[in-house]
Design an enzyme around this catalytic site. Structure first.
Site, PDB file in Angstrom:
ATOM      1  N   CYS B 431      46.505  49.042  39.490  1.00 36.37           N
ATOM      2  CA  CYS B 431      45.793  47.894  40.072  1.00 36.37           C
ATOM      3  C   CYS B 431      45.056  47.135  38.987  1.00 36.37           C
ATOM      4  CB  CYS B 431      44.811  48.370  41.134  1.00 36.37           C
ATOM      5  SG  CYS B 431      45.606  49.038  42.594  1.00 36.37           S
ATOM      6  N   GLU B 433      43.483  49.116  36.066  1.00 38.51           N
ATOM      7  CA  GLU B 433      42.966  50.133  35.173  1.00 38.51           C
ATOM      8  C   GLU B 433      43.297  49.852  33.708  1.00 38.51           C
ATOM      9  OE1 GLU B 433      44.170  50.366  38.611  1.00 38.51           O
ATOM     10  OE2 GLU B 433      45.380  52.099  38.096  1.00 38.51           O
TER      11      GLU B 433
END
Lengths: 306, 788
Positions: B431, B433
């Site tokens: 997502c 990171e």
């Protein structure tokens, strides 16, 4: 801030991320009070110069807290809605304070130059990134000339670019005195002829026209805004007239055409004012496109909805 | 897109995902055949991988240019019984559920019943994990305090660097050989384990090369039978390409794409890694091949686009391995979250944008697939053209590409101790990171429900939903004299649950290290070869564990209401609040409105609320950051929810921000839905008051109507918003450009959409502040826009 300016103004709204009131990302400050009374005005809460009570029926949960809190017994709440006896209201604002849903609103806060600057400065990074700044709108901002003057000075000191959104219905000396401090003027054009202007807006347009001429002569960058009201100014003659005025102005940057909408009606009711109930019927003329065509033929940038 | 791509796209988009038992069968056969043999786990896993790659079905679809699938055909997904073995009931659920269904035919069920389930029952990682967890962990887990990523899927969340393009697998095999020769059996007591690990990696490298060769042979056969001379030549080219890559460094654009895809298939076949694997900085990796071929005249722009489109479709052909239970709820999607990054910086710190960056965005825009995801890793040095292109694509309303700040990522990574060059070559995957691509095992270990911790605190360690004591006793809420006393209790409760979570993580990490090494993935991540250690055992250069906080907006506003109304204004008492929450606001709509409308709320640039957010951020940060994991690395925090804020919401009672029991929590670092009412600049100010640079990623959603992006000027101003947010050290932002459908919902449930800004006439306004007629008018306009 180094200086303390205790001048206060009456503000009825502050809109951050205003992106249609001049270049870049802006904060628009709405100053309360206007001498005109256009029935289509979409900020009717900006007309009175004094603070007012505005009841937003769409937010109201009819809990009755306001009625119970009112020391004057001026509010009646029943399942059909809320009735405010404006004669009895002393603007103690107890109802605003207690209202849980935010339906009861106080429009018209007194704010000092310093207080307002703190709000404006919060978005400085956004102005700098986007070439934006602050826009003073209304109401009619020139009706609070001392405050406007202080704000313009303070913005200049802070390096923030300014715009003023005005009807130009302002005493010419005041208008001309403040103009050099303003980076951009957004001005309204409503009706061409004096009589209808008087009838619909409550004032003659002579002063307005003179000020517009003076403004352009003074070399002030400007944007013309035309609220296109069906049946009022969307006929061929107005279209031609607007285009002609635009074409003669040297420092005009853009023309914004604002199509009519009637969202003001809920606010008119919420202020306890009489709705003129005027129905604005389309004259059948495709004024929008005609106007765009004429202006573009003159190489003038047009923004619809501006 | 041309006809071929349109056909491949259609096949990918329209084929219903299906579960194939093939991998499970092969894995079972292999494990049975090695039962009782003296094989180390890593050798067993390596040989298992070899067996899979040798025996899995291969096919080349009509018109395909890039070959290789995880399943036997597009949209077919295998299962991973060694990690988690589906029961027959679960297969039925997958087959029949209304949303995100997977077809499971009777034959598959039969195979599961006769062979897979009997063999794997009691042997899976999932069972091992639940057997090893403490009572405290299980109680917190079942209450919904946190989730556990690794109970159904293997650690992943990583992205590749450019090694495979530069060295090829033969180059890596040479490195393995070199390390084997250096082993010191005289004094190093781990030399023997290292040898096994290196041998395992070598077997995997050989296995994927062999898999490519199988494709080469198949393509040759198909070429011989092809009637169409054009297709025959294509198949011959595919045969040549598969003969060369991924063994050798690619020499053409096509070879580079195919090399990547074989590697991708290898990783997602070896294990069901979280977020599959990401190509990382694909524009950087592909540009040398693109440039060389474009100047040599051997590749047209159209060909490059076609090949890249073919690769995109390959991603979309891989529905995520189906999950069950809690994990299914937190991630009910076919999406496997592979992310492609464009833009950013070169290793020496210059603007990295190149023509392939734009090509990737063009393909993204043209294909509009659910996966792969694309993001722009926007650096201050990247041109506005890149930003504008990204926003133009967002205009169509599918929320892509998302935007990340390169400067934030680099500072986050260097702050965690990574070298500047490794940080610049890194980016984001999954997502949001941050990671050092190709050099880091950065593992998301689970979501953490911040509002639930407050709920447990208010109930002195007990979960009111079940009546069970799951936390520690931190005192009766009514006994707290000050806000600080309450907050201290929350802090203790939170730290306790983080302790429980980390203890569990430590065990789980060791389970994967001990029983489920990943020699193929290890091959690809530096310095597993050099250290002779597995990806799961700390072999990577950097090893990071993340815990992801969820519901920051909700918990902030809940605290704000308590502070403001109980401790400052004394509008209500704690006792009353507990009763009102227990009653789920039934009969207390007035109080609920008060919490929503007359309370400082996060997201409005109001320090009264934002300072609470900062405090909670610090508490969460302090509880997590700097702890040591089992791989020699460190814990850090992330703030992202995927879709878990829905699940967490469903098990969290009414909260004092006006949220009723069961409703969703706020997502990412975004304010509570509809509660940011001062416009986007205020939101960005509020959100940037937290220190994004000490996280490994934060997620911010913003919602705009299409009209706001309708013209150049609107797009430029949203670009300015992004640039300014990134100047304030924001990490990530993405946009929902909403449609009429959403506006209808906004009419039905205005409280949830209070922050929705629409273009009215001469200005923009909050949608919910408009009267119904005007709302309808705007809805009509939007639909009109959609029809055009």
């Amino acid at each position: 801030m180094n200086t303390t300016d205790i001048t206060t103004g009456t503000i009825f709204n502050i809109k951050r991320y205003a992106i249609h009131d001049g270049p870049g990302i802006r904060t628009t400050i709405f100053l309360k009070g206007c001498l005109m009374a256009c029935p289509w005005c979409h900020n009717p809460e900006g007309i009175e110069s004094e603070p007012e009570l505005l009841h937003r029926a769409s937010l109201c949960i009819l809990c009755g807290d306001c009625a119970r809190a009112c020391p004057e017994d001026a509010i009646q709440a029943d399942p059909q809605g809320l009735k405010i006896d404006r004669e009895r209201c002393t603007m103690c604002l107890k109802c605003v304070e207690i209202c849980p849903s935010g339906a009861m609103q106080h429009v018209g806060n007194k704010m000092s130059v310093d207080e307002l600057m703190q709000v404006i400065l919060r978005d400085r990074m956004f102005y700098e990134e986007s070439g934006g700044g602050v826009t003073f709108s209304g109401g009619e901002p020139f009706l609070q000339p001392k405050f406007l003057n202080s704000m313009l000075d303070e913005c200049k000191k802070q390096g923030i670019r300014t715009a003023v959104d005005t009807s130009c219905f302002v005493e010419t000396p005041i208008f001309l005195q403040l103009l050099p401090k303003i980076d951009l003027v957004l001005f309204d054009l409503k009706l061409l002829d004096e009589k209808p202007h008087q009838r619909y807006t409550g004032v003659s347009n002579k002063l307005i026209n003179d000020n517009i001429t003076e403004m352009d002569r003074a070399g002030t960058m400007s944007i013309m805004r035309i609220p296109l009201i069906p049946g009022i100014n969307d006929d061929k003659r107005h279209v031609l007239g607007f285009a002609r005025i635009a074409a003669t102005m040297i420092f005009l940057e853009e023309v914004h055409i604002l199509p009519y909408h009637d969202m003001y009606r809920e606010k008119v009711a919420g202020l306890g004012k009489l709705d003129t109930k005027l129905e604005f019927k389309n004259s059948g003329n495709d004024a929008l496109n005609q106007l765009i065509e004429l202006l573009e033929a003159e190489d003038i940038k047009v923004v619809v909805g501006g | 897109m041309n006809k071929r791509i349109a056909a491949l796209r259609k096949q990918s988009v329209e084929t219903q995902p299906t579960i194939s038992p093939q991998r499970a069968v092969l894995m079972t056969q292999f494990y049975k055949s090695t039962e009782g043999k003296l094989l180390s786990p890593v050798m067993r896993r390596a040989l298992a991988f070899q067996y899979l790659m040798e025996n899995k079905t291969i096919r080349i679809e009509d018109g395909e240019l890039i070959v290789g699938e995880r399943g036997s055909r597009p949209r077919v997904t295998p299962t991973y019984p060694e990690i988690c073995c589906h029961t027959l009931e679960e297969l039925d659920v997958l087959n029949s559920r209304e949303k995100v269904a997977y077809t499971v035919d009777d034959k598959t069920k039969e195979i599961y019943e006769d062979m897979i389930i009997p063999y794997w029952y009691g042997k899976t990682i999932r069972e091992k994990i639940f057997d090893e967890m403490t009572g405290q962990w299980l109680a917190a887990y079942h209450a919904g305090i946190f989730t556990e990523f690794m109970e159904q899927r293997a650690p992943g969340h990583t992205a590749l660097d450019d090694t495979i393009y530069k060295k090829g697998l033969l180059g890596l095999l040479q490195e393995i050989q070199h390390e084997l020769e250096q082993l010191d059996y005289l004094t190093d007591r781990t030399a023997y384990e290292k040898r096994d690990q290196l041998h395992g990696m070598a077997i995997c490298a050989g296995a994927i090369i062999h898999y490519a060769e199988r494709y080469s042979k198949l393509a040759t056969q198909m070429a011989q039978q092809a009637d169409d001379p054009f297709r025959r030549q294509e198949l011959e080219t595919i045969a040549e390409i598969c003969q060369r890559v991924p063994a050798n460094p690619p020499q053409s654009f096509w070879e580079a794409l195919q090399a990547y895809w074989f590697i991708h298939v290898g990783v997602i076949t070896e294990l069901n890694t979280w977020d599959a694997i990401s190509p990382g900085r694909l524009d950087q990796h592909l540009f040398p091949f693109y440039q060389a071929e474009r100047s040599a005249g051997s590749l047209s722009g159209e060909q490059a686009k076609e090949l890249l489109s073919a690769l995109f479709i390959k991603f979309n052909n891989q529905p995520a391995p189906p999950k069950v239970g809690v994990t299914a709820q937190e991630s009910g999607t076919y999406n496997d979250f592979a992310l492609i990054s464009v833009g950013g910086l070169t290793p020496d710190g210059n603007d990295a944008t190149n023509p392939v960056s734009y090509l990737i965005l063009d393909v993204l825009n043209e294909l509009k697939l659910v996966q792969p995801h694309c993001c722009i890793q926007l650096s201050q040095q990247n041109p506005d053209r890149l930003l504008k292109r990204g926003l133009e694509i967002n205009k169509s309303g599918f929320g892509q590409p998302s935007f990340f700040s390169t400067e934030a990522i680099v500072q986050e990574l260097t702050g965690q101790g990574k070298s500047m060059v490794d940080a610049r070559c890194g980016g984001t995957s999954g997502c949001v990171e941050s990671g050092a691509f190709g050099k880091e095992n950065y593992n998301l270990t689970g979501y953490f429900n911040l509002p639930k911790v407050l709920e447990i605190t208010l109930n002195n360690g007990t979960d009111p939903r079940t009546g069970k004591r799951i936390g520690i006793e931190t005192g009766d809420a009514e006994s707290f004299k000050t806000f600080d006393e309450l907050y201290l209790a929350f802090e203790k409760q939170l730290t306790y649950f983080i302790d429980v979570k980390v203890q569990g993580n430590n065990i789980i990490e060791r389970i994967y290290e001990t029983f489920m090494p990943a020699p193929f993935l290890s091959l690809l991540i530096q310095d597993c070869i050099r250290s002779g250690k597995d990806y799961h055992a700390g072999g990577a250069r950097y090893n990071t564990s993340y815990i992801q906080g969820v519901g920051l907006g909700t918990v902030t506003d809940a605290f704000s209401a308590i502070r403001f109304h109980i401790f400052e204004k004394q509008t209500i008492t704690m006792k009353e609040l507990l009763m009102i929450l227990h009653e789920n606001y039934e009969g207390y709509e007035r109080i609920r409105q008060l919490f929503m409308n007359k309370t400082p709320r996060y997201g409005n640039d109001d320090d009264a609320a934002d300072n609470i957010m900062r405090h909670i951020f610090e508490t969460f940060f302090t509880a997590v950051d700097g702890r040591k994991n089992m791989k020699g690395g460190t814990y850090h925090i992330n703030l992202l929810p995927t879709t878990v804020h829905v699940y967490f919401g469903s098990i969290t009672g009414a909260t004092s921000d006006g949220r009723k029991a069961g409703q969703v929590l706020s997502e990412g670092v975004s304010p509570v839905q509809g509660m940011d009412r001062n416009g986007p600049t205020a939101v960005l100010h509020s959100v940037s008051k937290m220190d994004h640079l000490r996280t490994g990623g934060t997620l911010l959603n913003q919602k705009f109507t299409p009209q706001l992006l309708a013209n150049e000027s609107g797009i430029a101003k949203i670009g300015n918003l992004i640039r300014t947010y990134f100047k304030m050290n924001g990490h990530h932002i993405q946009f929902n450009v909403v449609t009429a459908d959403t506006l209808h919902k906004a009419q039905a449930e205005p409280d949830k959409y209070r922050d929705l800004i629409v273009r009215v006439a001469g200005y923009s306004d909050y949608f919910c502040n408009l009267n119904a007629d005007l709302q309808n008018e705007i809805i009509a306009r939007t639909e009109h826009g959609d029809l055009e």
